[in-house]
Write an enzyme that holds these catalytic residues in place. Structure first.
Site, PDB file in Angstrom:
ATOM      1  N   SER A   1       0.868  -1.087   0.013  1.00 32.31           N
ATOM      2  CA  SER A   1       0.090   0.097   0.007  1.00 32.31           C
ATOM      3  C   SER A   1       0.929   1.264   0.178  1.00 32.31           C
ATOM      4  O   SER A   1       1.828   1.095   0.517  1.00 32.31           O
ATOM      5  CB  SER A   1      -0.969  -0.149   1.194  1.00 32.31           C
ATOM      6  OG  SER A   1      -0.014   0.477   2.511  1.00 32.31           O
ATOM      7  N   ASP A   2       0.403   2.326  -0.863  1.00 28.64           N
ATOM      8  CA  ASP A   2       1.177   3.604  -0.237  1.00 28.64           C
ATOM      9  C   ASP A   2       0.904   3.980   0.959  1.00 28.64           C
ATOM     10  O   ASP A   2      -0.040   3.130   1.834  1.00 28.64           O
ATOM     11  CB  ASP A   2       0.293   4.735  -1.101  1.00 28.64           C
ATOM     12  CG  ASP A   2       1.376   6.012  -1.096  1.00 28.64           C
ATOM     13  OD1 ASP A   2       2.585   6.107  -0.583  1.00 28.64           O
ATOM     14  OD2 ASP A   2       1.133   6.701  -2.116  1.00 28.64           O
ATOM     15  N   TRP A   3       1.554   4.864   1.915  1.00 32.89           N
ATOM     16  CA  TRP A   3       1.720   5.202   3.281  1.00 32.89           C
ATOM     17  C   TRP A   3       0.398   5.617   3.745  1.00 32.89           C
ATOM     18  O   TRP A   3       0.199   6.694   3.823  1.00 32.89           O
ATOM     19  CB  TRP A   3       2.962   5.979   3.274  1.00 32.89           C
ATOM     20  CG  TRP A   3       4.355   5.281   3.600  1.00 32.89           C
ATOM     21  CD1 TRP A   3       5.262   5.577   4.574  1.00 32.89           C
ATOM     22  CD2 TRP A   3       4.865   4.061   2.803  1.00 32.89           C
ATOM     23  NE1 TRP A   3       6.208   4.626   4.360  1.00 32.89           N
ATOM     24  CE2 TRP A   3       6.321   3.743   3.219  1.00 32.89           C
ATOM     25  CE3 TRP A   3       4.480   3.428   1.715  1.00 32.89           C
ATOM     26  CZ2 TRP A   3       6.971   2.792   2.807  1.00 32.89           C
ATOM     27  CZ3 TRP A   3       5.125   2.376   1.118  1.00 32.89           C
ATOM     28  CH2 TRP A   3       6.478   2.015   1.688  1.00 32.89           C
ATOM     29  N   GLY A   4      -0.203   4.707   4.294  1.00 32.17           N
ATOM     30  CA  GLY A   4      -1.585   4.767   4.852  1.00 32.17           C
ATOM     31  C   GLY A   4      -2.503   4.943   3.872  1.00 32.17           C
ATOM     32  O   GLY A   4      -3.635   5.489   4.270  1.00 32.17           O
ATOM     33  N   ALA A   5      -2.489   3.967   2.943  1.00 36.98           N
ATOM     34  CA  ALA A   5      -3.574   3.929   1.875  1.00 36.98           C
ATOM     35  C   ALA A   5      -4.186   2.596   2.023  1.00 36.98           C
ATOM     36  O   ALA A   5      -5.031   2.151   1.325  1.00 36.98           O
ATOM     37  CB  ALA A   5      -3.064   3.999   0.464  1.00 36.98           C
TER      38      ALA A   5
END
Ligand code: BGC
Length: 747
Positions: free
Chosen positions: A286-290
């Site tokens: 995931s993207d950071w916090g996605a």
């Protein structure tokens, strides 16, 4: 002559006949990159699947879950950096019992980010990806990847968060400088070459951000609404090429939603397309916090969560124990990560810190900058300067005495030689300020110009006082204005005009001295209403660690410019598909909190992206895709379209200097295909001596010859009359010939 660097998949088999032929012929043109793409890295494991399987069988559930989530690798908000972390964007501690190393992740795609690197950790700041795209040079993309891979490896990182593959749909996007422009074939071929370069050095590359992450405004919540055909033909295509041609180890899913579902829990994107249709064998992070869910995201195809550990740590274990997530899927997630690590040799070595060959990195950075600078105007042959003719040179522009601009956000590199950061808004926490700031790599235009013109007086003024700048310009033989436009992650532009009154500054300077050259340092297109008044205009993008030296080499003719625009420059904001930047629906007083209304952006231009938009709308851009001048001139003649879809033509250097032309092939489909305009289908970079003429060939890229049929959910090759256009840009196509694909001879 350098071919476009296509790496075809196959020459026979299930592909439709004419595609097969095109594929075979592309093989002809394929360069070294094609070879690299199919080989494991230098220490790569010849059977990564077997290696991963064996490890999965030996692991406990806790060990498996351990691998499926990671934290930041540096100190943040009072929390210290995790033990053993190298200071990069992400970290997963090692599994010592099994000999599985830590995952040490660091950001790209413009060099190795090194947020906590200190002086020792400095890395080569490559020019922006737009500069690389402007080179139209796959071999250089491969070399830039190798530099990043080597420098990452030297600092004991084994995963790089590069390259950026989002197609530019919006001139407003704050991150356009991290991406490779508006054409999916150009972006796809270059990103695949770059990834191949990174992975050849034994580092996993991560292509990002899947998909339609085309704006930064409300990026954590926005729903990008786009029809399936456009998604396939435009937005997904560079990712498809990267997956199929480079063996990329990892894919990062985007923050935004796509057609109502978060990209990181979108089964259509991750399971159906990426993993099933394309056969992707690596892992999706995931993207950071996605990450937004546990079972739903796992079932949709997400394999690893960064960076908050909310859904894929304890919650994932609980979901397995409750039977909400299957053990088979957990094994699949783990296997994918281990497979990619095994494929680049990371399971077979202890990472050690190595010295970095700074000279090698800087040399590649300079080559990219020199190849990517685009000459947009050159009235009365003002350029190149002859140093002996110049007694006094005025250098004007913010920080042109110390450095060249870089974009802000996760891609900004702590460059070799240092970087001076711009101020960030007061009150911003230190770590965030570090992250967001744009900065100036210490490559001084003033010094580089003074070195070139050793007998001239070179005077500098910042341009804050436009009248003082005009006075200096009037007193000089030539004036060079270094104009700038900052872009950064997390924020879109509010205007396409140059900021801080620079339009007025340029007008005043050019009025005082018509021998004024404007050098644009931008993260994308800008409005250039003053262009008719200036003597010459260069697009230098964010030119990286040796940007000033590259610019000076072009100004003084040591390098003949050969960059071509990978994006269109509009005449006016009103000409864009979205004439205004997106308005945020989030409350500015509550950062990180979802807005009460769902932000939705309809990508209603669909297939008509970039030059396709201008063609379809019958609008004229200020400077078109593919455009760029040289200090010499070229002529095109005698087009022949072969039944196998390749084209051949004569290209001549009609000037008095050696130069490099990027000859381009565009395909116009028959009307039944319902394409909005022609498409770029190939290119070739040809170096010619003065007066030299050569017969040149371009094979159409197989990926450019397909049309997505949504109801049948398959690629088609509509029969009918195609028009093949050849020339120097998307709008200067002097050669055209029709060909009937039903008559194509195959096999
Ligand atoms: C960016 C990614 C980056 C990640 C880690 C995110 O905010 O969107 O591109 O790789 O941070 O720094």
């Amino acid at each position: 002559m350098e071919p476009a660097g296509q790496a075809p998949k196959r020459c026979a088999g299930a592909a439709p006949a004419f595609l097969r032929v095109a594929g075979c012929l592309a093989a002809f043109a394929a360069i070294v990159i094609a070879v690299h793409a199919n080989e494991p890295g230098p220490s790569g494991n010849p059977d990564p699947d077997a290696r991963a399987d064996a490890l999965v069988r030996a692991m406990t559930l806790d060990e498996k879950i351990h691998l499926l989530h990671g934290t930041l690798g540096f100190a943040y908000e009072g929390r210290p950096a995790p033990d053993g972390a190298r200071g990069g964007a992400g970290f997963v501690p090692p599994l010592v019992r099994l000999g599985i190393p830590a995952l040490q992740l660091n950001d790209g795609p413009l060099g190795v980010r090194n947020i906590d690197g200190g002086t020792e950790g400095r890395a080569t700041a490559l020019p922006s990806s737009q500069a690389l795209a402007a080179s139209f040079n796959s071999e250089l993309a491969y070399e830039s990847g190798r530099i990043m891979g080597r420098e990452a490896r030297a600092r004991a990182y084994n995963v790089l968060l590069a390259g950026g593959a989002n197609v530019e749909r919006d001139a407003w996007n704050g991150r356009n400088f991290e991406y490779l422009g508006e054409d999916p074939i150009l972006a796809g071929r270059l990103v695949a070459a770059q990834i191949t370069g990174i992975q050849s050095e034994g580092v996993v590359s991560t292509v990002k951000h899947l998909v339609a992450n085309t704006q930064e405004t409300d990026r954590h919540w926005v729903d990008m609404s786009v029809d399936e055909r456009s998604l396939r033909e435009i937005d997904l295509l560079p990712f498809e090429i990267a997956v199929k041609e480079s063996g990329v180890g990892s894919v990062m899913c985007a923050y935004n939603k796509v057609n109502g579902i978060y990209a990181c829990e979108n089964a259509h994107l991750l399971n159906d397309i990426l993993k099933s249709e394309w056969g992707f064998k690596g892992w999706v992070m995931s993207d950071w916090g996605a990450t937004h869910s546990t079972a739903q995201a796992v079932d949709a195809g997400l394999d690893q969560e960064f960076w908050e550990e909310r859904y894929f740590a304890g919650a994932l274990k609980a979901a397995v124990e409750k039977g909400e997530v299957s053990k088979e899927r957990i094994d699949d997630m783990v296997r994918r990560i281990l497979r990619s690590l095994a494929a680049i040799g990371a399971l077979d070595r202890a990472e050690t810190l190595q010295p970095v060959d700074a000279a090698a990195g800087l040399a590649v950075a300079q080559r990219v900058a020199e190849s990517g600078i685009v000459l947009l105007e050159n009235r009365s042959g003002l350029l190149p300067f002859r140093a002996e003719d110049l007694k006094k040179i005025a250098v004007i522009g913010r920080r042109a005495d110390i450095g060249v601009l870089s974009g802000g956000g996760s891609s900004r590199v702590e460059s070799i030689g240092g970087v001076t950061l711009d101020d960030t808004p007061p009150g911003m926490p230190a770590e965030l300020a570090m992250f967001a700031s744009t900065g100036w790599h210490h490559s001084s235009p003033l010094k580089a110009i003074a070195t070139m013109a050793a007998s001239a007086t070179v005077e500098f003024t910042s341009g804050v006082d436009a009248d003082a700048a005009a006075r200096l310009a009037a007193s000089a033989d030539v004036a060079i204005v270094f104009a700038w436009q900052s872009r950064e992650e997390g924020k879109d532009l509010r205007t396409l005009s140059l900021p801080a009154g620079q339009d007025g500054l340029i007008r005043k300077v050019a009025a005082a001295n018509p021998r004024t050259v404007v050098v644009l340092q931008t993260g994308g297109s800008v409005l250039t209403p003053w262009a008719p008044q200036v003597g010459a205009l260069l697009a230098a993008w964010y030119p990286g660690n040796r940007g000033a030296e590259a610019i000076a080499n072009i100004l003084f003719g040591r390098v003949n410019p050969s960059g071509r625009l990978p994006i269109s420059f509009p005449r006016a904001q009103a000409d864009l598909p979205r004439p205004h930047p997106a308005e945020s629906l989030a409350d500015p007083m509550k950062p990180g909190v979802a807005p009460s209304r769902q932000p939705v952006v309809r990508l209603s231009e669909g297939l008509a992206v970039g030059y396709r938009w201008y063609d379809a709308q019958k609008k004229t851009p200020a400077y078109e895709f593919g455009y760029g001048l040289s200090f010499t001139t070229f002529a095109y003649a005698n087009l022949a379209v072969n039944p196998d879809l390749s084209v051949a033509f004569d290209l001549a250097n009609t000037g008095d200097r050696a130069g490099l032309e990027v000859a381009q092939l565009y395909v116009e489909f028959p009307p039944s295909a319902a394409e909005p305009s022609k498409r770029l289908a190939g290119w070739v970079r040809v170096e010619l001596a003065p007066g030299e003429r050569r017969r040149v060939r371009i094979a159409a890229d197989p990926y450019a010859l397909r049309v997505w049929n949504t109801s049948a959910s398959e690629w088609r090759h509509p029969a009918g009359r195609y028009r093949m256009h050849v020339g120097a840009s998307s709008r200067k196509l002097p050669l055209v010939q029709e060909v009937d694909f039903r008559d194509v001879q195959v096999d």
